[in-house]
Motif scaffolding. Structure first.
Motif, PDB file in Angstrom:
ATOM      1  N   ILE A 124       0.814  -1.223   0.000  1.00  0.00           N
ATOM      2  CA  ILE A 124       0.000   0.000   0.000  1.00  0.00           C
ATOM      3  C   ILE A 124       0.848   1.275   0.000  1.00  0.00           C
ATOM      4  CG2 ILE A 124      -0.276   0.142   2.503  1.00  0.00           C
ATOM      5  CD1 ILE A 124      -3.304   0.833   1.821  1.00  0.00           C
ATOM      6  N   GLY A 125       2.060   1.193   0.501  1.00  0.00           N
ATOM      7  CA  GLY A 125       2.940   2.357   0.538  1.00  0.00           C
ATOM      8  C   GLY A 125       3.319   2.905  -0.819  1.00  0.00           C
ATOM      9  N   VAL A 126       3.104   2.150  -1.906  1.00  0.00           N
ATOM     10  CA  VAL A 126       3.483   2.645  -3.234  1.00  0.00           C
ATOM     11  C   VAL A 126       2.570   3.768  -3.719  1.00  0.00           C
ATOM     12  CG1 VAL A 126       4.603   0.483  -3.909  1.00  0.00           C
ATOM     13  CG2 VAL A 126       2.230   0.909  -4.601  1.00  0.00           C
ATOM     14  N   VAL A 127       1.430   3.959  -3.090  1.00  0.00           N
ATOM     15  CA  VAL A 127       0.538   5.055  -3.501  1.00  0.00           C
ATOM     16  C   VAL A 127       0.612   6.242  -2.540  1.00  0.00           C
ATOM     17  CG1 VAL A 127      -1.071   3.600  -4.790  1.00  0.00           C
ATOM     18  CG2 VAL A 127      -1.488   4.044  -2.360  1.00  0.00           C
ATOM     19  N   MET A 128       1.572   6.201  -1.635  1.00  0.00           N
ATOM     20  CA  MET A 128       1.726   7.268  -0.650  1.00  0.00           C
ATOM     21  C   MET A 128       3.055   7.988  -0.865  1.00  0.00           C
ATOM     22  SD  MET A 128      -1.062   6.780   1.024  1.00  0.00           S
ATOM     23  CE  MET A 128      -0.863   7.822   2.420  1.00  0.00           C
ATOM     24  N   ALA A 129       3.013   9.304  -1.020  1.00  0.00           N
ATOM     25  CA  ALA A 129       4.248  10.071  -1.120  1.00  0.00           C
ATOM     26  C   ALA A 129       5.100   9.782   0.110  1.00  0.00           C
ATOM     27  CB  ALA A 129       3.945  11.557  -1.217  1.00  0.00           C
ATOM     28  N   ASN A 130       6.353   9.474  -0.102  1.00  0.00           N
ATOM     29  CA  ASN A 130       7.312   9.144   0.949  1.00  0.00           C
ATOM     30  C   ASN A 130       7.036   7.795   1.612  1.00  0.00           C
ATOM     31  OD1 ASN A 130       8.726  11.634   0.558  1.00  0.00           O
ATOM     32  ND2 ASN A 130       7.002  12.608   1.597  1.00  0.00           N
TER      33      ASN A 130
END
Length: 144
Positions: free
Chosen positions: A80-86
């Motif tokens: 899921i972190g791939v769609v969050m800046a940073n």
């Protein structure tokens, strides 16, 4: 689901050591039909190499590779972190997150609290179960 070239492009994006991405590639490689192209793109070379070793057809590394391939993908998978800046401890730039989240592709995201992101309504599962379920969703999406 196929694009104009009659090939379904399945893009797996990961960072760090590529553990989630390589597991996804391995699971997908075993069941994707021949008309599907499995591409592994990492935020770093370790992640890309892990996905290539797991069986990705092609691999690329870095911000431009993610931006370029996200725009051409039919399905995008990753933590899921791939769609969050940073996201992913800062490995995902704002441009990467924008390219992935803004892509026309269907997105299948793996919950992971290590990014500090909690998704209300998801049940607490082992990572292997999340990955197995993600592959099931991919198979449903490409059958559309």
């Amino acid at each position: 689901m196929r694009n104009q070239s009659n090939v379904c492009r399945v893009l797996v994006v990961d960072g760090q050591g590529g553990g989630i991405g390589s597991q996804l590639v391995k699971l997908l490689r075993a069941c994707l039909p021949e008309h599907c192209e499995l591409i592994g793109v990492g935020t770093n070379v370790l992640a890309t190499n892990a996905m290539l070793k797991a069986g990705a057809s092609h691999g690329a590394t870095g911000e431009n590779a993610i931006v370029f391939n996200a725009a051409r993908a039919d399905v995008i998978l990753g933590p899921i972190g791939v769609v969050m800046a940073n996201g992913i401890l800062g490995e995902v730039s704002p441009q990467m997150a924008t390219a992935i989240s803004g892509a026309d592709a269907k997105k299948i995201l793996i919950p992971s609290s290590t990014c500090g992101i909690y998704v209300a309504g998801t049940e607490d599962c082992r990572m292997e179960e999340y990955l197995r379920r993600a592959v099931q969703v991919v198979m449903q999406v490409i059958a559309e």
